[in-house]
Structures are given as C-alpha cells and as structure tokens.
Design a protein around this motif. Structure first.
Motif, short mmCIF file in Angstrom:
data_model
loop_
_atom_site.label_atom_id
_atom_site.label_comp_id
_atom_site.label_asym_id
_atom_site.label_seq_id
_atom_site.Cartn_x
_atom_site.Cartn_y
_atom_site.Cartn_z
N ARG A 67 -75.80 -71.94 23.12
CA ARG A 67 -75.52 -73.18 23.87
C ARG A 67 -76.28 -74.38 23.31
NH1 ARG A 67 -76.50 -69.43 28.03
NH2 ARG A 67 -78.55 -70.39 28.43
N LEU A 68 -77.15 -74.18 22.34
CA LEU A 68 -77.94 -75.28 21.81
C LEU A 68 -77.06 -76.26 21.04
CD1 LEU A 68 -81.20 -73.58 20.45
CD2 LEU A 68 -80.98 -75.06 22.45
N LYS A 69 -77.33 -77.55 21.21
CA LYS A 69 -76.62 -78.59 20.49
C LYS A 69 -77.33 -79.01 19.20
CE LYS A 69 -73.39 -79.07 23.62
NZ LYS A 69 -72.00 -78.64 23.35
N PHE A 70 -78.52 -78.46 18.97
CA PHE A 70 -79.29 -78.82 17.78
C PHE A 70 -79.96 -77.58 17.24
CE2 PHE A 70 -82.24 -78.93 21.24
CZ PHE A 70 -83.45 -78.51 20.73
N ARG A 71 -80.44 -77.68 16.02
CA ARG A 71 -81.12 -76.55 15.38
C ARG A 71 -82.63 -76.79 15.42
NH1 ARG A 71 -79.81 -72.97 11.35
NH2 ARG A 71 -77.86 -72.86 12.50
N PRO A 72 -83.38 -75.94 16.11
CA PRO A 72 -84.85 -76.08 16.09
C PRO A 72 -85.38 -75.93 14.67
CG PRO A 72 -84.13 -74.59 17.84
CD PRO A 72 -82.95 -74.84 16.97
N ARG A 73 -86.51 -76.57 14.41
CA ARG A 73 -87.13 -76.46 13.10
C ARG A 73 -88.64 -76.63 13.23
NH1 ARG A 73 -84.38 -81.38 13.16
NH2 ARG A 73 -85.73 -83.23 13.02
N ASP A 74 -89.33 -76.19 12.20
CA ASP A 74 -90.79 -76.28 12.22
C ASP A 74 -91.24 -77.72 12.37
OD1 ASP A 74 -91.03 -73.58 11.96
OD2 ASP A 74 -91.38 -73.60 9.80
N GLY A 75 -92.31 -77.91 13.18
CA GLY A 75 -92.86 -79.25 13.37
C GLY A 75 -92.24 -80.01 14.52
N MET A 76 -91.14 -79.49 15.09
CA MET A 76 -90.48 -80.19 16.20
C MET A 76 -91.25 -79.95 17.49
SD MET A 76 -86.52 -79.71 17.49
CE MET A 76 -85.85 -80.30 15.95
N LYS A 77 -91.50 -81.02 18.23
CA LYS A 77 -92.17 -80.91 19.53
C LYS A 77 -91.10 -80.71 20.59
CE LYS A 77 -96.12 -83.79 18.24
NZ LYS A 77 -97.02 -82.64 18.09
N ALA A 107 -81.64 -83.50 23.82
CA ALA A 107 -81.04 -82.51 22.92
C ALA A 107 -79.73 -83.02 22.35
CB ALA A 107 -80.82 -81.21 23.67
N LEU A 108 -78.90 -83.66 23.18
CA LEU A 108 -77.62 -84.16 22.69
C LEU A 108 -77.84 -85.31 21.69
CD1 LEU A 108 -75.38 -84.14 25.89
CD2 LEU A 108 -75.41 -82.52 24.01
N GLN A 109 -78.80 -86.18 22.00
CA GLN A 109 -79.06 -87.28 21.09
C GLN A 109 -79.58 -86.76 19.76
OE1 GLN A 109 -78.23 -90.39 21.81
NE2 GLN A 109 -78.78 -91.01 19.74
N LEU A 110 -80.43 -85.74 19.81
CA LEU A 110 -80.94 -85.15 18.57
C LEU A 110 -79.80 -84.49 17.78
CD1 LEU A 110 -83.33 -84.39 16.77
CD2 LEU A 110 -83.60 -82.32 18.13
N ALA A 111 -78.93 -83.79 18.50
CA ALA A 111 -77.79 -83.16 17.83
C ALA A 111 -76.89 -84.21 17.19
CB ALA A 111 -77.01 -82.31 18.83
N PHE A 112 -76.70 -85.32 17.89
CA PHE A 112 -75.90 -86.43 17.37
C PHE A 112 -76.49 -86.95 16.06
CE2 PHE A 112 -75.07 -90.96 16.95
CZ PHE A 112 -73.71 -91.05 17.18
N GLN A 113 -77.79 -87.19 16.05
CA GLN A 113 -78.44 -87.71 14.85
C GLN A 113 -78.37 -86.73 13.70
OE1 GLN A 113 -79.43 -90.69 14.37
NE2 GLN A 113 -79.35 -91.47 16.47
N GLU A 114 -78.56 -85.44 14.00
CA GLU A 114 -78.54 -84.43 12.94
C GLU A 114 -77.15 -84.33 12.30
OE1 GLU A 114 -79.93 -80.82 14.68
OE2 GLU A 114 -82.04 -81.31 14.36
N LEU A 115 -76.10 -84.30 13.14
CA LEU A 115 -74.75 -84.19 12.60
C LEU A 115 -74.36 -85.47 11.86
CD1 LEU A 115 -72.16 -82.58 12.28
CD2 LEU A 115 -71.37 -83.52 14.48
N LYS A 116 -74.77 -86.61 12.38
CA LYS A 116 -74.47 -87.88 11.72
C LYS A 116 -75.08 -87.92 10.32
CE LYS A 116 -75.09 -92.88 12.14
NZ LYS A 116 -75.73 -93.97 12.90
#
Length: 400
Positions: A67-77, A107-116
């Motif tokens: 269900r996550l809209k973004f991919r977690p990664r190291d260093g993310m708070k 989470a949605l805003q982060l997913a938006f930025q990542e896909l963009k």
C-alpha cells in the motif's frame, strides 16, 4: 512437596517474552531514521530505525508495504506504526511495521516527487515529444467519470461554442482502487480506435488523495505512448499532476480544456464571412483593373488600325534594307581602296620592283643560292639570272 524451580527452555522464554511484549504494546508510533534498508525477493522489507542513542530492528511484510506510495530508503526520517514483537529463533525484539509516513513530508507528496524525478530523467516531460493540438478537431475523446462535474463542464462548453462537434466519452473511475488501470486502458482504447483528433483526460477538483490516479506511473506512460494529442485537465488551477507534465498540453480545469480545443462557432463564422468579404473585394478590384486595361487596349491605335502598323513596319524594313545595302557598298569601296594602297606599298617594297629598274638577281644552279660575290663562282659553274622580265641561264667562262 517443596516448590520446584520453573526452568524454561530458550524457546519457551522467547515465546513468553513475545506474548508479554505483544500484549503490552499492541500498537505504537515510533520516529526515527531508516538505515540498513533491504527489500527482500519475497517482497518483505527489513530495516532499522535509529536515533542518536539507540537502534530498533523493523520488518514490514509485503501485505502491508504493497500500500506504500513511496519507496523507503536509507537516511529517510519517518514515523512508523506497528506492534512490538520478538523474533523467537534469535530472541531479537523488533517492530512489525504496518504503516510508514515520511516525517515532515506527506507520503503522497513524497511519492509524487519521486515519480516526477524518475519520469523527468527518462525524458517523458521533454517538449520535443509534445505535439500541437489541432485547431479545428471534428471528434474529441474524453476520458473521465460519466457522472462527475468534468464531463458536464465539457459538454456545456461544447454546446455553447460548437454544438456540431462530436464528443466520445470513454467512462472510467477517476479515484479509488482500479482507477489508474481504467484511465490508462481508456487512453489505449482511444488510440486503438483511432477516429478522434484529440483527447481530454481529467476530472474535477479534490484532495491529493482524490486526484492520485493521475499521478500513477501507468497513466503517465499511457499518455506518453499516445499517438493522439492529449490535454490533461486534472483538478483546479492550483493542482498539478504527473499527467499534466507528460501531456501535450495542460489545462487548468476541464472547462478550460474544452475551451482550448473547441473553437467558437460564431467566431469561426464571423472569420469566414470576413474572409469571404475580403475575397469579394479583392476580386472586384482585380476585375476593375482588368476591365480598365481591356478598355485601354481596345481603344488603342494598334487594335483600331492594325494594317497601318504592319505597313509602317514593312516601310521600316525597306529603310533598314536600303541602309544596309548602302553601308555594305561603302564598306566594300573603302576596303578596295585600302587593298590598292597596301598592294602599292607591297609592290614598292618587292624585289621584283627593283628588277624592273634594271637590276638582276643571280643564283647558282641548281642550289638556288644567291651569288653576292664573283669570287664565289668558278669556271663552268652554271648560273641563273632573273631580270625584270624573264630569266637567263648561262655558264661561267671568265671571272674578272
């Protein structure tokens, strides 16, 4: 019987601790920074949450992270919600994560930025890929909800501006589960159908969650692959979606999209009438000019007295012929005088003229060498003497 000591096996103790911990902490929110992130081939995620003083092991199983809209990664708070448990085989306690939210950014805003960022790097937003929207389409395809405000706005604009234009609606869900697949499928269906000039893809306003189907990668790639020009009209003027960046043209609203692509019939009619009037005026002016030219030619002397013109040209030809004849005769006379003059000079300079004055030329026979000195001869030499008239051949008897 004295009380006996309770002796646990390691497994029993770990299991007991797990039950105690799970009962005591059934659901907690934990804040920290992700480290040692691993996405397993099974789809499960394993990572640690850390702060300056401690580390907490975490696991997020595929049924939750799907269900996550973004991919977690190291260093993310992040802020994680889950339950505390114990992994019995190793006795490690860990957080079984059910939800993750980026700290400070939704989470949605982060997913938006990542896909963009991803699609921009791939070139899906490049202007070189965009094609112009036709100025006078005959058929418009619309991908939207059949019951939403968007289609109502588009039809209202169409009826007001150009009721004759054909609009084909491919109805889809514009939010919720399955919306992204229906939108992408409708775009592909229109391309397979091929009988539309331009496509409007969009919906009315809503929250970021409501508009999210137009931020999905499958929709972005369907728009990018479309052979038909696409106008993206999602939400209100302040809303931007991934589809806006990929589409050939972005409209602030669905009404604006309709106005961009549907010409106003009255304006077109007025423009056509104006063009027709200008064409009539231009033709009338041209005909007037041609009429005046025709009248001038009709009244001209050459058309009124054509034989006189021919006679004048014939007379002119006779004059030219006479002038040419006189000119040639004069030139011949001058040339003859010149020829006589040059002939006289040549005769004056000719050796034969000298002979006519009593001189002669003697040559040895048969060599023909001119004899300039009597000493060049000897007795019995044969010589030839050319006089002014005739030649004398003789033999030397005496040299003086």
């Amino acid at each position: 019987m004295p009380n006996e000591k309770r002796i646990y096996t390691v497994s029993e103790l770990n299991r007991a601790v797990r039950k105690v911990v799970e009962d005591a902490l059934p659901g907690v929110w934990v804040e920290g920074e992700i480290s040692n992130f691993l996405l397993h081939s099974s789809g499960h995620m394993y990572f640690s949450l850390r702060d300056p003083n401690a580390v907490l092991k975490c696991a997020m199983f595929s049924r939750s992270n799907a269900r996550l809209k973004f991919r977690p990664r190291d260093g993310m708070k992040v802020i994680c919600f889950g339950r505390v448990s114990v992994y019995e085989p190793r006795g490690d306690y860990q957080l079984i994560v059910e939800e993750i939210e980026p700290k400070g950014l939704g989470a949605l805003q982060l997913a938006f930025q990542e896909l963009k960022e991803k699609l921009q790097k791939e070139g899906l937003f490049d202007a070189s890929h965009k094609v112009p929207i036709p100025e006078l389409p005959t058929t418009i395809g619309v991908v939207t909800s059949p019951t939403g405000a968007a289609i109502h706005d588009i039809l209202t604009v169409a009826r007001r501006r150009f009721a004759n234009i054909e609009i084909i609606i491919n109805p889809v869900r514009v939010q919720g589960e399955g919306a992204k697949d229906e939108i992408a499928g409708a775009i592909r269906d229109f391309n397979a159908y091929g009988k539309i000039d331009v496509m409007i893809v969009g919906r009315g306003g809503g929250s970021l969650e409501d508009l999210w189907a137009f931020n999905e990668e499958i929709v972005a790639r369907a728009i990018y692959d479309s052979e038909i020009p696409v106008i993206s009209a999602v939400g209100h003027e302040i809303d931007f979606s991934i589809s806006d960046f990929v589409a050939d043209l972005r409209a602030a609203t669905t009404s604006a999209a309709a106005e961009l692509v549907i010409p106003e019939k009255e304006e077109l009619a007025a423009a056509i009438a104006n063009a027709a009037a200008r064409l009539r005026n231009a033709l009338a002016s041209k005909l007037a000019l041609l009429g005046a030219e025709f009248a001038r030619l009709r009244d001209s002397y050459i058309l009124r007295q054509p034989l006189n013109i021919i006679a004048q040209h014939e007379q002119r030809i006779d004059e030219l012929r006479r002038d040419a004849s006189l000119g040639v005769g004069h030139s011949v006379e001058l040339a003859g005088e010149r020829f006589k003059y040059l002939t006289g000079k040549m005769e004056a300079l000719s050796p034969l003229a000298i002979l006519n004055r009593g001189y002669s030329i003697t040559t040895r026979v048969p060599a023909g060498v001119i004899v300039k000195d009597a000493a060049e001869l000897k007795r019995d030499d044969e010589i030839e003497t050319r006089l002014g008239k005739g030649v004398v051949r003789s033999r030397v008897e005496t040299i003086i």
